[in-house]
Enzyme design. Structure first.
Site, PDB file in Angstrom:
ATOM      1  N   GLU B  43       0.928  -1.231   0.000  1.00  0.00           N
ATOM      2  CA  GLU B  43       0.118  -0.037  -0.186  1.00  0.00           C
ATOM      3  C   GLU B  43       0.987   1.347   0.028  1.00  0.00           C
ATOM      4  O   GLU B  43       1.660   1.441   0.789  1.00  0.00           O
ATOM      5  CB  GLU B  43      -1.053   0.044   1.217  1.00  0.00           C
ATOM      6  CG  GLU B  43      -1.631   1.222   1.551  1.00  0.00           C
ATOM      7  CD  GLU B  43      -2.616   1.869   0.375  1.00  0.00           C
ATOM      8  OE1 GLU B  43      -3.175   1.050  -0.111  1.00  0.00           O
ATOM      9  OE2 GLU B  43      -2.447   2.957  -0.049  1.00  0.00           O
ATOM     10  N   SER B  57     -20.193   5.665   1.079  1.00  0.00           N
ATOM     11  CA  SER B  57     -21.549   5.896   1.903  1.00  0.00           C
ATOM     12  C   SER B  57     -21.670   4.867   2.842  1.00  0.00           C
ATOM     13  O   SER B  57     -22.386   4.822   3.458  1.00  0.00           O
ATOM     14  CB  SER B  57     -22.713   5.973   0.861  1.00  0.00           C
ATOM     15  OG  SER B  57     -22.712   7.026  -0.285  1.00  0.00           O
ATOM     16  N   ILE B  59     -22.754   1.680   2.498  1.00  0.00           N
ATOM     17  CA  ILE B  59     -23.871   0.944   2.155  1.00  0.00           C
ATOM     18  C   ILE B  59     -23.769  -0.359   1.570  1.00  0.00           C
ATOM     19  O   ILE B  59     -22.781  -0.466   0.746  1.00  0.00           O
ATOM     20  CB  ILE B  59     -25.106   1.754   1.283  1.00  0.00           C
ATOM     21  CG1 ILE B  59     -25.415   3.019   1.906  1.00  0.00           C
ATOM     22  CG2 ILE B  59     -26.225   0.839   0.868  1.00  0.00           C
ATOM     23  CD1 ILE B  59     -26.220   4.138   0.847  1.00  0.00           C
ATOM     24  N   HIS B  61     -25.122  -2.683  -0.693  1.00  0.00           N
ATOM     25  CA  HIS B  61     -26.401  -2.596  -1.611  1.00  0.00           C
ATOM     26  C   HIS B  61     -26.892  -3.680  -1.590  1.00  0.00           C
ATOM     27  O   HIS B  61     -26.152  -4.853  -1.894  1.00  0.00           O
ATOM     28  CB  HIS B  61     -26.033  -1.885  -2.926  1.00  0.00           C
ATOM     29  CG  HIS B  61     -25.695  -0.405  -2.796  1.00  0.00           C
ATOM     30  ND1 HIS B  61     -26.649   0.427  -2.519  1.00  0.00           N
ATOM     31  CD2 HIS B  61     -24.457   0.199  -2.886  1.00  0.00           C
ATOM     32  CE1 HIS B  61     -25.982   1.749  -2.551  1.00  0.00           C
ATOM     33  NE2 HIS B  61     -24.700   1.288  -2.705  1.00  0.00           N
ATOM     34  N   SER B 351     -18.785   2.219  -7.159  1.00  0.00           N
ATOM     35  CA  SER B 351     -19.715   1.524  -6.443  1.00  0.00           C
ATOM     36  C   SER B 351     -20.201   0.529  -7.316  1.00  0.00           C
ATOM     37  O   SER B 351     -20.834   0.726  -8.488  1.00  0.00           O
ATOM     38  CB  SER B 351     -21.061   2.736  -6.248  1.00  0.00           C
ATOM     39  OG  SER B 351     -21.742   2.291  -5.158  1.00  0.00           O
ATOM     40  N   CYS B 416     -16.966  14.162  22.784  1.00  0.00           N
ATOM     41  CA  CYS B 416     -18.305  14.086  21.713  1.00  0.00           C
ATOM     42  C   CYS B 416     -18.798  12.638  21.625  1.00  0.00           C
ATOM     43  O   CYS B 416     -19.691  12.217  21.529  1.00  0.00           O
ATOM     44  CB  CYS B 416     -18.028  14.906  20.432  1.00  0.00           C
ATOM     45  SG  CYS B 416     -17.584  16.591  20.897  1.00  0.00           S
TER      46      CYS B 416
HETATM   47  C1  FAD Z   1     -18.785   8.790  -2.825  1.00  0.00           C
HETATM   48  C2  FAD Z   1     -18.698   7.233  -2.762  1.00  0.00           C
HETATM   49  C3  FAD Z   1     -19.754   6.783  -2.146  1.00  0.00           C
HETATM   50  C4  FAD Z   1     -19.706   5.011  -2.537  1.00  0.00           C
HETATM   51  N1  FAD Z   1     -20.726   4.453  -1.595  1.00  0.00           N
HETATM   52  C5  FAD Z   1     -20.493   3.209  -1.695  1.00  0.00           C
HETATM   53  C6  FAD Z   1     -21.765   2.375  -1.218  1.00  0.00           C
HETATM   54  O1  FAD Z   1     -22.482   3.026  -0.313  1.00  0.00           O
HETATM   55  N2  FAD Z   1     -21.411   1.129  -1.294  1.00  0.00           N
HETATM   56  C7  FAD Z   1     -20.644   0.263  -1.981  1.00  0.00           C
HETATM   57  O2  FAD Z   1     -20.813  -0.919  -2.054  1.00  0.00           O
HETATM   58  N3  FAD Z   1     -19.515   1.067  -2.547  1.00  0.00           N
HETATM   59  C8  FAD Z   1     -19.665   2.510  -2.529  1.00  0.00           C
HETATM   60  N4  FAD Z   1     -18.697   3.122  -3.331  1.00  0.00           N
HETATM   61  C9  FAD Z   1     -17.745   2.444  -3.932  1.00  0.00           C
HETATM   62  C10 FAD Z   1     -16.591   1.748  -3.035  1.00  0.00           C
HETATM   63  O3  FAD Z   1     -16.151   2.781  -2.108  1.00  0.00           O
HETATM   64  C11 FAD Z   1     -15.547   1.452  -3.727  1.00  0.00           C
HETATM   65  O4  FAD Z   1     -15.792   0.640  -4.854  1.00  0.00           O
HETATM   66  C12 FAD Z   1     -14.260   0.737  -2.950  1.00  0.00           C
HETATM   67  O5  FAD Z   1     -14.083   1.326  -1.748  1.00  0.00           O
HETATM   68  C13 FAD Z   1     -13.079   0.559  -3.849  1.00  0.00           C
HETATM   69  O6  FAD Z   1     -12.022  -0.136  -3.366  1.00  0.00           O
HETATM   70  P1  FAD Z   1     -10.839  -0.173  -3.762  1.00  0.00           P
HETATM   71  O7  FAD Z   1     -10.102  -1.188  -2.899  1.00  0.00           O
HETATM   72  O8  FAD Z   1     -10.782  -0.888  -5.226  1.00  0.00           O
HETATM   73  O9  FAD Z   1      -9.908   1.297  -3.978  1.00  0.00           O
HETATM   74  P2  FAD Z   1      -9.050   1.745  -2.903  1.00  0.00           P
HETATM   75  O10 FAD Z   1      -9.835   1.836  -1.495  1.00  0.00           O
HETATM   76  O11 FAD Z   1      -9.077   3.273  -3.372  1.00  0.00           O
HETATM   77  O12 FAD Z   1      -7.898   0.992  -2.736  1.00  0.00           O
HETATM   78  C14 FAD Z   1      -6.620   0.856  -3.547  1.00  0.00           C
HETATM   79  C15 FAD Z   1      -5.537   1.389  -2.737  1.00  0.00           C
HETATM   80  O13 FAD Z   1      -4.557   1.209  -3.924  1.00  0.00           O
HETATM   81  C16 FAD Z   1      -3.291   1.997  -3.326  1.00  0.00           C
HETATM   82  N5  FAD Z   1      -2.540   2.101  -4.388  1.00  0.00           N
HETATM   83  C17 FAD Z   1      -2.653   3.073  -5.488  1.00  0.00           C
HETATM   84  N6  FAD Z   1      -1.471   3.006  -6.055  1.00  0.00           N
HETATM   85  C18 FAD Z   1      -0.573   2.325  -5.676  1.00  0.00           C
HETATM   86  C19 FAD Z   1       0.800   1.963  -5.842  1.00  0.00           C
HETATM   87  N7  FAD Z   1       1.556   2.667  -6.981  1.00  0.00           N
HETATM   88  N8  FAD Z   1       1.515   1.321  -4.949  1.00  0.00           N
HETATM   89  C20 FAD Z   1       0.720   0.930  -3.690  1.00  0.00           C
HETATM   90  N9  FAD Z   1      -0.368   1.090  -3.412  1.00  0.00           N
HETATM   91  C21 FAD Z   1      -1.085   1.858  -4.615  1.00  0.00           C
HETATM   92  C22 FAD Z   1      -4.189   3.244  -2.702  1.00  0.00           C
HETATM   93  O14 FAD Z   1      -3.569   4.178  -1.984  1.00  0.00           O
HETATM   94  C23 FAD Z   1      -5.352   2.619  -2.042  1.00  0.00           C
HETATM   95  O15 FAD Z   1      -5.004   2.457  -0.983  1.00  0.00           O
HETATM   96  C24 FAD Z   1     -18.644   4.651  -3.138  1.00  0.00           C
HETATM   97  C25 FAD Z   1     -17.519   5.368  -3.591  1.00  0.00           C
HETATM   98  C26 FAD Z   1     -17.564   6.718  -3.443  1.00  0.00           C
HETATM   99  C27 FAD Z   1     -16.699   7.514  -4.150  1.00  0.00           C
END
Ligand code: FAD
Lengths: 325, 489
Positions: B43, B57, B59, B61, B351, B416
């Site tokens: 990471e 959010s 959620i 879903h 999402s 809080c």
């Molecule tokens: C406003 C919003 C609301 C949402 N609401 C929902 C919801 O209610 N329900 C739902 O199911 N989903 C929701 N989503 C979607 C959900 O948040 C994402 O699909 C999910 O968090 C994606 O996870 P991830 O692990 O793919 O990405 P990330 O959490 O971004 O993980 C990727 C990681 O890779 C790391 N990384 C990147 N480049 C490198 C590199 N070169 N070397 C090492 N590490 C690296 C990053 O730092 C990061 O920590 C929402 C998204 C948003 C933005």
């Protein structure tokens, strides 16, 4: 369940004055609860002079002012002080729950005086747009970092709000060698005392921007700059007036909010706008025998006025306990 | 057991290396830790869950509002089922609160029926259309203009960062090596080699047989490093606004408008810690780190949600943030790249990626199996994790017992949100290194005073436990230094 005559919650100037006054008016069993490890409340971090002018007819710093009460409290045996004690719950029947390291107690009192002070309005409540980097502090937190912890929050500073706390902090940061680039005030005039505007800003060449507001905070990791604009009568941005100020720190001094979540929990009728109890007499609430004093009751300009009204709160509680109120 | 291991042993040859410590990477890590594999997770940030997974959010879903046949829809429905079991095993609070998609007129009701029909094909159960009388009884704060709603009981809520942390912690317990503050800069692919991947990071070089790209917003850039560049990720910003806990009972369900083409719309959300939340907006942006909120976002959100719940008031807002959805076209991209054998893309996880994460993990296991990774279940897999204690969620009896067992539970740091010293210290033991890391794990600083009172105390505890000066501490790593020096004496 423990039973006491009077519980005072909060060991700042309000709580201390109320406890002492209740004792003077005949209450013999008083418990004073304070969540911090010292008495004195917010006064401990207010190391600037300006306290005591009306009450003691002397110019004292915050800690000196507090110390006069702390000495008296410790001398009175009937007042038991419990530090590091945090009240989590209060009921309409005047039963409260408190936590302290290693213990949890339920205490019922004949009367309770809440002297829980206030908190600061946050950047979020002022709805300032932008990012959320490090370097955004409430003025009070910055004051604590400098005066109590000996740390410097930042070097290039913009302050939001020209109330007394904002003004005092502008000077404090400047004295520590920080470059205070601007104090931004949305109103047409400063809410602070004239002497503070002169002594805290003018004497340090700190510019005060009246009728201005911060439009946006920039910066990914640490604050990098803020966008500022002039506002019209309705506090709306005047087109074309926007400019930016580079800075690494933003202090927010946008007002105080009485801390009354506990009495709200107990069912006291509240004025939602001010977060204070609805009452027609100072220190009183809609629950008999439950009093509120100091900045929790209303925001005071001076600690001396807090003391004055809190002495009255102590008297009212004593009379209530004797069945006279 | 320290969650975050220090400098890696360079001689290790990993079977699988996961890039990205968000919910997806951590769900994959935990699933793979059931097998006899040597696994690393890298990471770039100083802590896990600091990417997309921290700002969403929350959620879970049910899977409505997805196109039939889409990967998103399929994995969402499956993830919704899987999460219940995982939440139990890992002690994560999951609440099935249900959702209401609301209708303002007859035409809307027809639309609800279409959604219901489509959702049935996915296998979503127990939906029903509820009428005004039902709504008046079960959702009293809803606008009287709402005439009916589609009730989907299987929608739930979870804390997204705690889900990520707890998955990671359990993965680490089962042998996965987690390295934070390790940004992948370069990937060398050695053709036809036994161990084809050499991954260079800001800290070290790692060698692995398989690489899983779960880098969220940066998955396109990682993919490019191995020459696969047929997709790009465009962030779609979502601004969200949190209300005071006092308004916890604003609604009893998640409240959805009818969906638009772009998104599920602006919602009234219940969160796992009690604060209601309104949002998110949906706007495409260029900068993958542009997490700024603006007045327009606030006004848009308020105008949308007030139509559904009129008593929502801007004065109740105590916090806000923006998250970025990693969008690469309409659907998730989860596939083995035949051009680069052993490289698996898990990209475009917008999402409902949080919901789908456990199902994505299972899909990745299958992809590995089909592409020559030997998978053998471990004899001993420790699937349980002891539930993290949150004082504010404990009843009086439990509180009393906790304080008796460890006096630090009675030492309140955050007034809080009622967070004790013990919880803060535990968070640090579990991997928190920053103010935000403490906040996400414990809620300290997340309440109405926003850290005004407790920040100094938290800094001191962090400094003591980590044995670094306060001046070295950050809000969230990198240059986010909290204080800029000591006062001169
Ligand atoms: C406003 C919003 C609301 C949402 N609401 C929902 C919801 O209610 N329900 C739902 O199911 N989903 C929701 N989503 C979607 C959900 O948040 C994402 O699909 C999910 O968090 C994606 O996870 P991830 O692990 O793919 O990405 P990330 O959490 O971004 O993980 C990727 C990681 O890779 C790391 N990384 C990147 N480049 C490198 C590199 N070169 N070397 C090492 N590490 C690296 C990053 O730092 C990061 O920590 C929402 C998204 C948003 C933005």
């Amino acid at each position: 369940m423990i039973k006491r005559d009077l519980i005072v919650v909060g060991g700042g100037p309000a709580g201390m004055a109320a406890a002492l006054s209740a004792h003077e008016h005949g209450v013999k069993d008083i418990l004073l609860l304070e969540r911090d490890q010292f008495l004195g409340g917010i006064l401990n971090q207010c190391i600037h002079p300006g306290f005591g002018l009306t009450y003691f007819k002397e110019i004292l710093t915050g800690p000196e002012y507090a110390d006069r009460f702390i000495k008296k409290i410790t001398a009175v045996k009937d007042i038991e002080v419990s530090l590091k004690t945090f009240v989590t719950q209060l009921t309409g029947k005047k039963v409260l729950t408190s936590l302290s390291p290693g213990r949890m107690d339920e205490i019922k009192a004949k009367a309770i005086i809440m002297a829980t002070g206030c908190r600061e309005r946050t950047r979020e409540m002022a709805h300032i747009a932008g990012t959320r980097p490090a370097g955004i502090f409430s003025a009070g937190l910055a004051q604590k970092l400098i005066n109590i912890e000996g740390l410097l929050p930042g070097k290039e500073v913009v302050i939001v709000g020209s109330g007394d706390i904002g003004l005092i902090m502008a000077r404090r940061m400047a004295l520590e060698g920080a470059h205070v680039k601007a104090v931004i005030e949305i109103q047409k005039v400063s809410k602070g005392l004239v002497r503070n505007v002169v002594q805290c800003l003018n004497d340090f060449d700190i510019p005060l921007y009246l009728s201005h507001k911060i439009i946006k905070i920039h910066g990914k990791d640490r604050v990098e700059k803020v966008d500022v604009a002039r506002v019209d009568e309705n506090f709306c941005e005047i087109a074309g007036s926007q400019f930016e100020i580079a800075c690494d720190t933003v202090l927010i001094s946008a007002g105080l909010i009485p801390e009354n979540e506990l009495i709200e929990m107990a069912g006291v009728v509240m004025d939602k706008k001010t977060n204070t109890p609805v009452s027609d007499k100072v220190n009183q609430t809609s629950i008999d025998g439950l009093f509120v004093c100091g900045n929790a009751y209303q925001i005071y300009d001076l600690a001396d006025s807090v003391t004055k009204d809190s002495i009255l709160a102590g008297k009212m509680a004593a009379e209530y306990i004797r069945g006279k109120l | 057991m320290p969650l975050i291991k220090p400098s890696p042993n360079n001689n290790t040859i990993y079977d699988v290396l996961i890039i990205g410590g968000g919910v997806v990477g951590c769900a994959i890590a935990r699933e793979l830790s059931k097998y006899r594999l040597t696994i690393a997770l890298l990471e770039k940030e100083i802590e896990l869950a600091f990417g997309v997974s921290k700002s969403n959010s929350g959620i879970i879903h049910p899977g409505t509002q997805n196109k039939f046949g889409s990967l998103k829809g399929k994995l969402c429905v499956k993830g919704n089922k899987l999460i219940r079991k995982i939440a139990k095993e890992l002690g994560i609070d999951f609440k099935e609160v249900g959702e209401l998609i609301v209708a303002f007129n007859d035409e809307d009701i027809e639309h609800l029926k279409d959604i219901q029909k489509e959702a049935k094909r996915f296998g979503i159960a127990k939906m029903k259309i509820v009428d005004r009388a039902w709504l008046s009884k079960n959702e009293p704060n809803l606008s009287p203009d709402i005439v009916a709603a589609l009730y989907v009981p299987s929608a739930g809520i979870i804390s997204p960062y705690r889900m990520t942390y707890d998955l990671a912690e359990n993965a680490a317990k089962n042998g996965v090596e987690i390295f934070t503050d390790n940004k992948v800069l370069k990937i060398n692919v050695l053709k036809n080699a036994q161990v084809p991947f050499e991954i260079s990071t800001t800290q070290s070089i790692y060698r692995s047989r398989f690489v899983i790209n779960a880098a969220g917003l940066f998955a396109d850039e990682i993919s490019k490093l191995v020459g696969v560049d047929d997709f790009t990720i465009t962030p779609r910003k979502g601004q969200e606004f949190l209300l005071d806990k006092k308004r916890e009972n604003l609604t009893n369900h998640l409240i959805f408008p009818l969906p638009s083409k772009e998104s599920k719309g602006v919602l009234v959300i219940k969160t796992s810690d009690g604060n209601p939340m309104v949002g998110p907006t949906a706007q495409s942006v260029n900068d993958k780190e542009d997490r700024a909120t603006d007045e327009e976002g606030l006004n848009t959100v308020l105008s949308f949600v007030k139509r559904m719940v009129p008593s929502i008031n801007g004065h109740d807002i105590i916090a806000y943030f923006a998250g970025l959805r990693p969008v690469a076209g309409d659907d998730f991209i989860i596939r083995h790249e035949p051009k680069v054998p052993g490289f698996i893309n898990v990209a475009g996880i917008q999402s409902p990626g949080l919901t789908a994460a456990p199902a994505i993990a299972l899909m990745v296991v299958d992809i590995l199996k089909n592409n020559g990774c030997r998978l053998q279940k471990k004899k001993i897999f420790n699937k349980f994790r002891e539930k993290t204690v949150h004082l504010f969620k404990a009843d009086r009896k439990k509180m009393k017992r906790l304080i008796k067992e460890d006096e630090r539970y009675g030492d309140i740091v955050c007034r809080c949100e009622m967070v004790s010293r013990k919880e803060i210290e535990d968070a640090i033991d579990r991997g928190a290194r920053t103010l935000d890391g403490i906040k996400f794990r414990t809620r300290a600083q997340a309440g109405r005073c926003h850290g005004g009172f407790c920040t100094t105390r938290i800094l001191k505890i962090l400094s003591e436990k980590m044995k670094v000066p306060v001046t070295a501490l950050t809000k969230r790593g990198r240059g986010s230094i909290v204080v800029m020096g000591e006062r001169k004496v």
